[in-house]
Scaffold this active site. Sequence first.
Site, PDB file in Angstrom:
ATOM      1  N   SER A 132       0.953  -1.031   0.030  1.00 39.61           N
ATOM      2  CA  SER A 132       0.051   0.127  -0.070  1.00 39.61           C
ATOM      3  C   SER A 132       0.714   1.067   0.058  1.00 39.61           C
ATOM      4  CB  SER A 132      -0.904   0.000   1.451  1.00 39.61           C
ATOM      5  OG  SER A 132      -1.676   1.095   1.256  1.00 39.61           O
ATOM      6  N   ALA A 133       0.474   2.213  -0.860  1.00 39.72           N
ATOM      7  CA  ALA A 133       1.266   3.470  -0.766  1.00 39.72           C
ATOM      8  C   ALA A 133       0.133   4.608  -0.842  1.00 39.72           C
ATOM      9  CB  ALA A 133       2.073   3.414  -2.158  1.00 39.72           C
ATOM     10  N   SER A 134       0.736   5.749  -1.096  1.00 46.69           N
ATOM     11  CA  SER A 134      -0.298   6.923  -0.807  1.00 46.69           C
ATOM     12  C   SER A 134      -1.154   7.257  -2.052  1.00 46.69           C
ATOM     13  CB  SER A 134       0.628   8.250  -0.925  1.00 46.69           C
ATOM     14  OG  SER A 134       1.493   8.363  -1.766  1.00 46.69           O
ATOM     15  N   ALA A 136      -1.736   4.581  -4.586  1.00 48.57           N
ATOM     16  CA  ALA A 136      -2.694   3.370  -5.098  1.00 48.57           C
ATOM     17  C   ALA A 136      -2.078   1.848  -3.776  1.00 48.57           C
ATOM     18  CB  ALA A 136      -2.285   2.838  -6.347  1.00 48.57           C
ATOM     19  N   GLN A 137      -2.865   0.848  -4.218  1.00 45.45           N
ATOM     20  CA  GLN A 137      -2.515  -0.274  -3.363  1.00 45.45           C
ATOM     21  C   GLN A 137      -2.631  -1.395  -4.339  1.00 45.45           C
ATOM     22  OE1 GLN A 137      -4.812  -0.088  -0.016  1.00 45.45           O
ATOM     23  NE2 GLN A 137      -5.938  -1.836  -0.549  1.00 45.45           N
ATOM     24  N   VAL A 138      -1.837  -2.792  -3.901  1.00 45.09           N
ATOM     25  CA  VAL A 138      -1.777  -3.632  -4.886  1.00 45.09           C
ATOM     26  C   VAL A 138      -2.526  -5.056  -4.100  1.00 45.09           C
ATOM     27  CG1 VAL A 138      -0.048  -5.523  -6.017  1.00 45.09           C
ATOM     28  CG2 VAL A 138       0.297  -2.867  -5.699  1.00 45.09           C
ATOM     29  N   LYS A 153      -3.194  -3.303  -9.369  1.00 43.66           N
ATOM     30  CA  LYS A 153      -2.811  -2.222  -8.745  1.00 43.66           C
ATOM     31  C   LYS A 153      -3.988  -0.993  -8.947  1.00 43.66           C
ATOM     32  CE  LYS A 153       0.658   1.676  -8.783  1.00 43.66           C
ATOM     33  NZ  LYS A 153       1.843   1.926  -9.251  1.00 43.66           N
ATOM     34  N   ASP A 288      12.305   6.175 -11.423  1.00 44.05           N
ATOM     35  CA  ASP A 288      11.758   6.061  -9.794  1.00 44.05           C
ATOM     36  C   ASP A 288      12.426   4.694  -9.473  1.00 44.05           C
ATOM     37  OD1 ASP A 288      10.678   6.949  -7.722  1.00 44.05           O
ATOM     38  OD2 ASP A 288       8.656   6.162  -8.095  1.00 44.05           O
TER      39      ASP A 288
END
Length: 546
Positions: A132-134, A136-138, A153, A288
């Site tokens: 999980s990130a700011s 999206a999440q997987v 995603k 990135d």
Amino acid sequence: MTPSELRRLYSIVRVLLSYGLDELIPKMRLTFPLRAGRRLLFWLPNRHRNMPLGERLRLALQELGPVWIKFGQMMSTRRDLFPPAIADQLAMLQDKVEPFDGKLAREQIELSMGGIPLEEWFDDFDIKPLASASIAQVHTACLKSTGKEIVIKVIRPDILPVIKADMRLMKRLAGWLPRLLPDGRRLRPREVVLEYEKTLLDELNLLREAANAIQLRRNFENSPMLYVPEIYSDYCSEGMLVMERIYGIPVSDVDALKANGTDMKLLAERGVQVFFTQVFRDSFFHADMHPGNIFISYEHPEDPQYIGIDCGIVGSLNKEDKRYLAENFIAFFNRDYRKVAELHVDSGWVPADTNVADFEFAIRTVCEPIFEKPLAEISFGHVLLNLFNTARRFNMEVQPQLVLLQKTLLYIEGVGRQLYPQLDLWKTAKPFLETWMKRQVGLPAVFRALKEKAPFWAEKLPEVPELFYDGLRQHKMLKHSVDQLAYELKTQQARQGQSRYLLGIGATLLISGTLLLISRVEADMVPAGLMAAGIVTWIIGWRRTR
């Protein structure tokens, strides 16, 4: 400002003041209202007095949320704006937040699929997120049609309004900055924020990420250096990305890599080769490549292969940028600072009227101490950083593609030296750069350029006779026009010469008559006649000039 913007602004101010960040406000006359306003907000004390300023700034940005976290990450590459202690803290910002409800993720996926139930396309959907990130999440699942393991995603359902609201505020703040800070205009805060907004909105479009991943996978197809997971584009949309699930060792887990028998020296050198291949061969690089986006395959540890994910941010360089960059690196490591200065001017990165001698001296002053270290300890990323920071003092325009390149190079270099501390990045990169430069000059380069342009010339060749005829006709018409213009110019010059002559005679007669009249010569008709003749002659001359 709208009421919601005012509430958000107060929330931001509250967080910043609770970390004592008002000390960043410079003490000058223009900022007096801000400092006076701080005293009025006495109920918001600094609760973290014992922490260094850089750490307080990092924690405040993390508390403010995804827009500010990612902005801090981007600003960590602008070391011309911040001292090293603050820039290092910004580089440590972690883009990790609590996952949102898996049921909401399921709803978002079905919405992206046009309302079709998830079970029609996927099996074994895990409602618990894998990561999980700011933004999206997987989640993991399997393709119903083939049984292949995949990851899905999905964009956070509530993120877009938050991002848009914070970006509006950020633009307002950027608009105020040039009025408050003497150096604010040179820093171009509005351009920085607009560039950041574009990057952030690109990340929100997962179709763009899918296209980037497909391109990168094609560039490294069958390569032993880098593997990019397959994208299942039939299932992708702006809010959802479906790709092959991969298994690997996180590149940051050095102990696990060593336990797997990985050749660490080769792995570190391959990281450098992957980066320079992307930049100079493909003109398309993953921008990135922090450790969270890089894994190492379990298979063939003696011949290790990188696995790259999350292609939301990519960069590219045009042919001129690549050539100048390669020549800059080679000139720098040959300590040819004059060449470095000339390359910056020739490329248009700094103004053409820059004093090359002064620029060379500034580069030498900043960069020569770097060579006090052994080559193996010299940081490529900091070489670029020193060059760009020096060039900005000579009004170098901000080059977004070079900022991305510098950030990526710092990531790669950091990872490489974490894997193998003795990594000599220059020794690894120099043969690649020199080989690439040789390919850009000489007959092979000419033949290659002709081959690349062959379809264009095949299309244009039938038009050559007609173009040749048109050129001859236009040349004839141009010659006639030039002759006509020359004749008219010659006539005009002759008329102007005659006019000046008549104006001179008229003025002489007028002055003579006036002098005779003043001296009261007895023949009163003579001065009057001279004055009349002078006026008539002067009028004729004046009319011929029109």
